[in-house]
Design a protein around this motif. Structure first.
Motif, PDB file in Angstrom:
ATOM      1  N   ALA A  93       2.697 -11.227  -6.775  1.00  0.00           N
ATOM      2  CA  ALA A  93       2.483 -12.004  -5.549  1.00  0.00           C
ATOM      3  C   ALA A  93       2.768 -11.124  -4.335  1.00  0.00           C
ATOM      4  N   ASP A  94       2.020 -11.353  -3.276  1.00  0.00           N
ATOM      5  CA  ASP A  94       2.124 -10.595  -2.033  1.00  0.00           C
ATOM      6  C   ASP A  94       1.665  -9.146  -2.185  1.00  0.00           C
ATOM      7  N   GLN A  95       0.827  -8.912  -3.196  1.00  0.00           N
ATOM      8  CA  GLN A  95       0.144  -7.628  -3.347  1.00  0.00           C
ATOM      9  C   GLN A  95      -1.344  -7.921  -3.524  1.00  0.00           C
ATOM     10  N   SER A  96      -2.179  -7.009  -3.108  1.00  0.00           N
ATOM     11  CA  SER A  96      -3.623  -7.239  -3.173  1.00  0.00           C
ATOM     12  C   SER A  96      -4.181  -6.821  -4.532  1.00  0.00           C
ATOM     13  N   PRO A  97      -5.331  -7.394  -4.924  1.00  0.00           N
ATOM     14  CA  PRO A  97      -5.997  -6.925  -6.136  1.00  0.00           C
ATOM     15  C   PRO A  97      -6.279  -5.423  -6.109  1.00  0.00           C
ATOM     16  N   ASN A 131       2.702 -22.773  -4.811  1.00  0.00           N
ATOM     17  CA  ASN A 131       3.258 -21.456  -4.491  1.00  0.00           C
ATOM     18  C   ASN A 131       3.324 -20.501  -5.683  1.00  0.00           C
ATOM     19  N   HIS A 132       2.751 -20.900  -6.819  1.00  0.00           N
ATOM     20  CA  HIS A 132       2.718 -20.034  -8.001  1.00  0.00           C
ATOM     21  C   HIS A 132       1.389 -20.221  -8.723  1.00  0.00           C
ATOM     22  N   CYS A 133       0.324 -19.709  -8.126  1.00  0.00           N
ATOM     23  CA  CYS A 133      -0.999 -19.783  -8.730  1.00  0.00           C
ATOM     24  C   CYS A 133      -1.508 -18.349  -8.925  1.00  0.00           C
ATOM     25  N   PHE A 134      -2.789 -18.152  -9.165  1.00  0.00           N
ATOM     26  CA  PHE A 134      -3.188 -16.795  -9.540  1.00  0.00           C
ATOM     27  C   PHE A 134      -4.646 -16.466  -9.245  1.00  0.00           C
ATOM     28  N   MET A 135      -4.867 -15.159  -9.065  1.00  0.00           N
ATOM     29  CA  MET A 135      -6.209 -14.614  -8.916  1.00  0.00           C
ATOM     30  C   MET A 135      -6.727 -14.151 -10.275  1.00  0.00           C
ATOM     31  N   LEU A 187      -0.022 -16.245  -4.609  1.00  0.00           N
ATOM     32  CA  LEU A 187      -0.983 -15.945  -5.674  1.00  0.00           C
ATOM     33  C   LEU A 187      -0.561 -14.694  -6.441  1.00  0.00           C
ATOM     34  N   GLY A 188      -0.342 -14.865  -7.739  1.00  0.00           N
ATOM     35  CA  GLY A 188      -0.156 -13.718  -8.600  1.00  0.00           C
ATOM     36  C   GLY A 188      -1.519 -13.161  -9.011  1.00  0.00           C
ATOM     37  N   ILE A 189      -1.507 -12.157  -9.848  1.00  0.00           N
ATOM     38  CA  ILE A 189      -2.755 -11.574 -10.350  1.00  0.00           C
ATOM     39  C   ILE A 189      -2.665 -11.604 -11.862  1.00  0.00           C
ATOM     40  N   ALA A 190      -3.483 -12.475 -12.463  1.00  0.00           N
ATOM     41  CA  ALA A 190      -3.374 -12.777 -13.885  1.00  0.00           C
ATOM     42  C   ALA A 190      -3.951 -11.688 -14.756  1.00  0.00           C
ATOM     43  N   SER A 191      -3.402 -11.589 -15.967  1.00  0.00           N
ATOM     44  CA  SER A 191      -3.863 -10.568 -16.910  1.00  0.00           C
ATOM     45  C   SER A 191      -3.765 -11.085 -18.328  1.00  0.00           C
TER      46      SER A 191
END
Length: 197
Positions: A93-97, A131-135, A187-191
């Motif tokens: 979170a708080d980092q870009s793709p 406040n805890h979702c994802f890209m 937004l987190g970044i899902a993997s």
């Protein structure tokens, strides 16, 4: 957020009205995914529910079907496949793709696609939290210039019912998009650890 057995996930999708082929007996993994060629992602988004609010795709993502696996993301050539160890990526979170995607791959994991993210939210709705979702950076649209990608990245989050979403969609699950170079604290970044078919 424990996932049900693949057979139970298959049964849930059938109960939701998704016309599925039989579950392959030897399929192994944690999350059952329907390939977008079989059932478009937009149709599955409509089946999402949070507090009885139906899911929706934002109005300015009319080209969702043109989002395909990002370069280097290999999705099995099967109508049904399984994903291993999906993670929401809260630590990103708080980092870009643009910043995070190389980090994910350096860890030996792969980027989650939009279809996989929707599949996860269908089986475990609580994966979407305020406040805890994802890209889902594993889905990208080819850009207008050869070799370039569209700068948008699909993401799943919960609508605030503002703007074009409309007040009636407050608290509904939403598939929208973010710029690949932008940061979002919520937004987190899902993997995923891998895929099998």
């Amino acid at each position: 957020m424990t996932l049900p057995a693949l057979a139970d996930q298959h049964a849930r999708l059938l109960a939701l009205g998704v016309d599925l082929p039989a579950l392959p007996e030897d399929l192994a993994g944690d999350l059952l995914v329907v390939h977008p060629r079989h059932t478009p992602v937009v149709d599955l988004v409509a089946l999402l529910r949070l507090r009885e609010r139906p899911g929706f795709v934002v109005e300015d993502l009319t080209d969702l079907a043109q989002f395909v696996p990002a370069p280097g993301v290999e999705v099995p050539d099967a109508d049904l496949y399984a994903v291993l160890d999906p993670q929401r990526g809260d630590e990103y979170a708080d980092q870009s793709p643009d910043e995070v995607d190389p980090q994910v791959r350096a860890r030996g994991r792969d980027l989650m696609t939009a279809a996989e993210g929707v599949a996860w939210a269908l089986q475990v709705p609580e994966v979407l939290e305020r406040n805890h979702c994802f890209m889902t950076t594993g889905s990208r649209r080819p850009g207008s210039r050869r070799g370039r990608l569209d700068a948008r990245v699909p993401a799943l989050w919960i609508s605030n019912g503002t703007g074009r979403d409309g007040k009636e969609r407050k608290d509904a699950p939403k598939l929208g998009w973010c710029w690949a170079g932008n940061r979002h604290t919520w937004l987190g970044i899902a993997s995923v650890a891998g895929r099998s078919a």
